[in-house]
Design a protein around this motif. Structure first.
Motif, mmCIF file in Angstrom:
data_model
loop_
_atom_site.group_PDB
_atom_site.id
_atom_site.type_symbol
_atom_site.label_atom_id
_atom_site.label_comp_id
_atom_site.label_asym_id
_atom_site.label_seq_id
_atom_site.Cartn_x
_atom_site.Cartn_y
_atom_site.Cartn_z
ATOM 1 N N GLU A 141 44.316 90.204 -12.884
ATOM 2 C CA GLU A 141 43.842 89.482 -11.858
ATOM 3 C C GLU A 141 43.312 87.958 -11.841
ATOM 4 O O GLU A 141 44.047 87.578 -10.924
ATOM 5 N N PHE A 142 42.489 87.957 -12.279
ATOM 6 C CA PHE A 142 41.788 86.324 -12.732
ATOM 7 C C PHE A 142 42.958 85.518 -12.399
ATOM 8 O O PHE A 142 42.888 84.051 -12.342
ATOM 9 N N THR A 143 44.191 85.778 -14.140
ATOM 10 C CA THR A 143 45.315 84.985 -14.105
ATOM 11 C C THR A 143 46.405 85.129 -12.910
ATOM 12 O O THR A 143 46.980 83.981 -13.489
ATOM 13 N N LEU A 197 34.854 78.740 -13.937
ATOM 14 C CA LEU A 197 35.357 79.820 -13.487
ATOM 15 C C LEU A 197 35.447 81.236 -14.391
ATOM 16 O O LEU A 197 35.509 82.149 -14.056
ATOM 17 N N ILE A 198 36.107 80.674 -15.516
ATOM 18 C CA ILE A 198 36.592 82.507 -16.252
ATOM 19 C C ILE A 198 35.253 82.040 -16.762
ATOM 20 O O ILE A 198 35.012 83.772 -17.414
ATOM 21 N N ALA A 199 33.581 81.883 -17.216
ATOM 22 C CA ALA A 199 32.527 82.172 -17.844
ATOM 23 C C ALA A 199 31.454 83.170 -16.915
ATOM 24 O O ALA A 199 31.350 84.881 -17.000
ATOM 25 N N PHE A 200 32.097 83.216 -14.976
ATOM 26 C CA PHE A 200 31.942 83.781 -14.249
ATOM 27 C C PHE A 200 32.461 85.035 -14.491
ATOM 28 O O PHE A 200 31.790 86.579 -13.832
ATOM 29 N N SER A 201 33.539 85.029 -13.974
ATOM 30 C CA SER A 201 35.011 85.744 -14.084
ATOM 31 C C SER A 201 34.378 87.371 -15.194
ATOM 32 O O SER A 201 34.697 87.881 -15.150
ATOM 33 N N ILE A 202 33.855 86.490 -16.367
ATOM 34 C CA ILE A 202 34.141 87.284 -17.733
ATOM 35 C C ILE A 202 32.175 88.294 -17.225
ATOM 36 O O ILE A 202 32.298 89.415 -17.412
ATOM 37 N N VAL A 203 31.110 87.661 -16.688
ATOM 38 C CA VAL A 203 30.329 88.082 -16.179
ATOM 39 C C VAL A 203 29.871 88.698 -15.616
ATOM 40 O O VAL A 203 29.858 89.840 -15.718
ATOM 41 N N GLY A 251 42.854 82.559 -22.621
ATOM 42 C CA GLY A 251 43.553 83.405 -23.892
ATOM 43 C C GLY A 251 42.628 83.393 -24.742
ATOM 44 O O GLY A 251 41.891 84.568 -25.385
ATOM 45 N N ALA A 252 41.801 82.626 -24.654
ATOM 46 C CA ALA A 252 40.441 82.950 -25.704
ATOM 47 C C ALA A 252 39.167 84.310 -25.394
ATOM 48 O O ALA A 252 39.133 84.843 -25.930
ATOM 49 N N ALA A 253 39.509 84.074 -23.369
ATOM 50 C CA ALA A 253 38.907 85.066 -23.372
ATOM 51 C C ALA A 253 39.208 86.810 -23.619
ATOM 52 O O ALA A 253 38.676 87.600 -23.598
ATOM 53 N N PHE A 305 32.549 78.035 -22.908
ATOM 54 C CA PHE A 305 34.073 77.457 -21.928
ATOM 55 C C PHE A 305 33.527 75.898 -21.909
ATOM 56 O O PHE A 305 32.781 75.883 -20.426
ATOM 57 N N SER A 306 33.750 74.782 -21.954
ATOM 58 C CA SER A 306 34.518 73.681 -21.878
ATOM 59 C C SER A 306 35.110 73.015 -21.513
ATOM 60 O O SER A 306 36.329 72.577 -22.250
ATOM 61 N N GLY A 307 35.430 72.088 -20.384
ATOM 62 C CA GLY A 307 36.908 71.819 -19.743
ATOM 63 C C GLY A 307 37.161 71.517 -18.515
ATOM 64 O O GLY A 307 36.336 72.108 -17.648
ATOM 65 N N CYS A 308 38.687 71.417 -18.716
ATOM 66 C CA CYS A 308 38.854 70.786 -17.578
ATOM 67 C C CYS A 308 40.221 71.477 -16.412
ATOM 68 O O CYS A 308 40.871 71.251 -18.233
ATOM 69 N N SER A 309 40.385 71.633 -15.623
ATOM 70 C CA SER A 309 41.797 71.358 -14.796
ATOM 71 C C SER A 309 42.684 72.375 -16.070
ATOM 72 O O SER A 309 42.497 73.347 -16.433
ATOM 73 N N TRP A 310 43.754 71.951 -17.174
ATOM 74 C CA TRP A 310 44.583 72.575 -17.565
ATOM 75 C C TRP A 310 43.830 73.218 -18.930
ATOM 76 O O TRP A 310 44.898 74.805 -19.199
ATOM 77 N N GLN A 311 42.340 72.898 -19.155
ATOM 78 C CA GLN A 311 42.633 73.791 -19.801
ATOM 79 C C GLN A 311 42.168 75.138 -19.691
ATOM 80 O O GLN A 311 41.730 76.072 -20.909
ATOM 81 N N LEU A 312 42.183 75.478 -18.764
ATOM 82 C CA LEU A 312 41.702 76.648 -18.483
ATOM 83 C C LEU A 312 42.503 78.249 -18.626
ATOM 84 O O LEU A 312 42.353 78.956 -18.792
ATOM 85 N N TYR A 313 43.676 78.028 -18.605
ATOM 86 C CA TYR A 313 44.384 78.487 -19.299
ATOM 87 C C TYR A 313 44.310 78.604 -20.775
ATOM 88 O O TYR A 313 44.795 79.602 -20.931
#
Length: 199
Positions: free
Chosen positions: A100-102, A87-93, A55-57, A43-51
């Motif tokens: 909850e993360f959303t 942040l999303i990579a950490f949440s998945i692992v 969805g991909a995760a 997952f590579s990206g910043c700010s608004w791309q987190l959302y």
């Protein structure tokens, strides 16, 4: 030698059937499971791309879950992330429920609503640190080491600015992993402090 010819409006092509047999018509093959039941996501990206990352995760976890209905393990995940993708990579692992993360991400949005483009000036460190600490249970450094890769930038020189990329894959304490997450996400002015020597 058998040769198959077909043409378009400009040229004519030949196809050697003996050397390169044409595929037989038929239904499309079904998607095969990932080899060794191990999936790597980046997952590579910043700010608004987190959302978009969320969805991909969510799509991956719905098709390739951690375990079946009775708790038998199915798929294991290793992830890489940079900036908010960390942040999303950490949440998945760490197997943090995506619901909850959303919720945490939407709380971030509600806390920074403003017409000022610099909002939230000087408050993101506490927001991220508090939120991720509440989502995770102690011991996440041991659970994530070797399964999580974070991309960080090291400031070698201020004038002229020289940045060097570094990758971290293991952490001895939970606080060191949390500092790496903050370093990967760090944006000057938005975050109160930089976890030197990275930002």
């Amino acid at each position: 030698r058998k040769t198959f010819f077909w043409s378009n409006s400009r040229r004519q092509y030949s196809y050697n059937l003996r050397k390169y047999p044409l595929p037989l018509p038929g239904p499309s093959p079904r998607p095969r499971p990932f080899p060794l039941n191990s999936i790597h996501l980046s997952f590579s990206g910043c700010s608004w791309q987190l959302y978009f990352h969320i969805g991909a995760a969510k799509s991956f976890l719905s098709h390739y879950p951690y375990s079946d209905d009775v708790g038998n393990p199915l798929y294991s995940y290793t992830c890489s992330g940079s900036s908010c993708g960390s942040l999303i990579a950490f949440s998945i692992v760490d197997k943090i429920p995506l619901s909850e993360f959303t919720s945490f991400c939407f709380k971030m949005l509600s806390s920074v609503k403003s017409s000022n483009p610099l909002k939230p000036w000087g408050s993101m460190t506490s927001i991220i640190r508090t939120g991720m600490s509440e989502l995770s249970t102690p011991g996440y450094a041991a659970r994530c080491s070797s399964n999580l890769t974070l991309s960080l930038s090291k400031l070698d020189s201020l004038l002229p600015p020289v940045l060097t990329n570094t990758l971290e894959t293991s952490w001895s304490t939970d606080s060191s992993l949390l500092n790496s997450l903050l370093s990967s996400c760090y944006i000057p002015l938005y975050y109160e402090t930089s976890t030197s020597p990275y930002f």
